[in-house]
Scaffold this active site. Structure first.
Site, PDB file in Angstrom:
ATOM      1  CG  ASP A 204     -19.955  -6.830  -7.784  1.00 37.30           C
ATOM      2  OD1 ASP A 204     -20.918  -6.463  -8.507  1.00 37.30           O
ATOM      3  OD2 ASP A 204     -20.030  -6.857  -6.551  1.00 37.30           O
ATOM      4  CG  ASP A 206     -23.624  -8.277  -6.935  1.00 33.01           C
ATOM      5  OD1 ASP A 206     -22.774  -8.191  -6.045  1.00 33.01           O
ATOM      6  OD2 ASP A 206     -23.829  -7.379  -7.785  1.00 33.01           O
ATOM      7  CG  ASP A 313     -20.062  -9.330  -3.775  1.00 30.96           C
ATOM      8  OD1 ASP A 313     -18.922  -9.634  -3.362  1.00 30.96           O
ATOM      9  OD2 ASP A 313     -20.453  -8.158  -3.896  1.00 30.96           O
TER      10      ASP A 313
END
Ligand code: CTP
Ligand code: MN
Ligand code: MN
Ligand code: MN
Length: 389
Positions: A204, A206, A313
């Protein structure tokens, strides 16, 4: 006393936060095996065992050379009997039977596949495994009840399995920066997690967001996600409000490594053309933001479309907590865990992504930089690129 009385022998420190752990190291053939056993223990809800294997692997990541014989392990901390047995077998036979049979086991493979779905944790995956389900397809086929996150997880399963590249992370950074500055000029955005540690790929991307004027960051997340949604850039988002109160989260509260920042788990819709543009020069967000056409509600196959799904995120921190948030969101997960263990066991302090509390002096220690936090903890500063524990 140094090993063999040899004063030149390196002394391996026992907490990962006392050591430098580069991204690339010399013992992947051993650490990958130990990490299989760690992961398997996690799947079986045995946290102690899982952490023990992970610590053992981490020690080998910090070694400046490849382990060739069992003698190389002498005087190394964190290597329990079980880890030593596994290492010995790999050194002698090239592989470990326990590791290989774990890797091949139906339970391990199923848990890996099911927890690999965004929104699915160990408990849910384990329940499905015991009900006879084996794959993401089985969930769809048998019409399992799924929450919104899990539905998105299945819908974008293929995309979310693919590693996110640094080039993609850079394009996402530009988008997030544009969104944040559109709704709050002067806000600061920092890339966190694996990419801050120098990884070339991640699962992902962040980000940590703050504003130098304390209080300006309040309620920021919904404004950011609204802006992104209007641009058609979000496939999924779930925002959680800030629930941190110093009084409640301080010494009175049992330690909890889940932080309480305003945060957003999201899935971005990333135009592939934007990534190509970016590697040539700089992409304008206009190239990036045209999302457009309606997608099938079923599974998305990115080979057939001009975009892919990427997990992102977002975390918003008040300025006064920014250093702690930065330290807490850089990782690695083991490094963070070891920092908290060091603080508690060695310093009688309590470290979170919000604050550092000194139980002896009964006070919160303020910090503007990560360097100050390491200093309070009596640790040598370890830069992000060497926190790959
Ligand atoms: N983190 C956290 N609370 C969570 C999830 C993550 O504080 N609920 C922190 C972790 O401690 C870690 C950082 O956020 O320091 C990044 O977590 P994650 O994205 O899961 O891992 P990465 O190290 O970025 O690895 P990857 O490249 O796989 O994303
Ligand atoms: Mn080296
Ligand atoms: Mn990450
Ligand atoms: Mn993350």
């Amino acid at each position: 006393p140094k090993p063999n009385g040899d004063p030149s022998a390196m002394q391996m420190k026992s907490y990962a936060c006392q050591r430098r752990t580069p991204l690339k190291h010399h013992n992947s053939f051993l650490t990958e095996a130990l990490e299989i056993l760690s992961q398997n223990a996690e799947y079986n809800d045995n946290e102690g065992r899982s952490v023990a294997f992970r610590r053992a692997a981490s020690v080998l990541k910090a070694l400046p050379h490849r382990v060739k014989t069992i003698e190389d392990l002498r005087c190394l901390p964190c290597l329990g009997d079980h880890s030593q047995r596994v290492i010995k077998e790999i050194l002698e036979d090239g592989s470990s039977r326990e590791v290989e049979s774990t890797r091949q086991s139906e339970q391990f493979q199923t848990m890996k596949a099911l927890t690999g779905i965004f929104g699915v944790g160990v408990r849910t995956a384990d329940r499905w495994f015991r009900e006879g389900l084996r794959s993401p397809d089985d969930l769809i086929r048998t019409g399992q009840q799924l929450n919104r996150a899990q539905q998105a997880g299945l819908q974008y399963y293929d995309d979310l399995q693919k590693p996110v590249t640094k080039a993609e992370a850079d394009v996402i950074s530009d988008i997030v920066e544009k969104a944040v500055h559109a709704v709050l000029p002067g806000a600061e955005i920092q890339l966190m997690g694996g990419f801050r540690r120098g990884k070339e790929v991640g699962h992902d991307v962040d980000f940590l967001i703050t504003h130098p004027e304390e209080g300006k960051e309040e309620g920021l997340m919904p404004k950011i996600t609204n802006w992104l949604e209007e641009q058609g850039l979000l496939l999924y988002q779930k925002t959680t409000r800030n629930s941190y109160l110093e009084k409640m989260d301080g010494p009175a509260r049992p330690p909890n490594n889940m932080d309480r920042f305003e945060r957003c788990f999201s899935i971005f819709k990333l135009q592939k053309s934007a990534v190509r543009c970016k590697s040539n020069s700089t992409a304008s967000v206009e190239d990036v933001s045209r999302g457009g056409e309606n997608e099938r509600p079923s599974e998305h196959h990115s080979e057939e479309s001009g975009w892919r799904a990427v997990r992102v995120d977002l975390v918003v921190s008040p300025y006064s907590q920014f250093a702690f948030a930065t330290l807490g969101w850089t990782g690695s997960k083991l490094f963070e865990r070891e920092l908290r263990r060091w603080a508690g066991q060695e310093k009688h302090m309590s470290l979170s992504s919000h604050a550092l509390y000194d139980s002896k002096q009964n006070l919160y220690l303020r910090a503007k930089t990560e360097e100050e936090i390491f200093a309070y903890l009596g640790l040598e500063f370890i830069p992000p690129s060497e926190r790959n524990a």
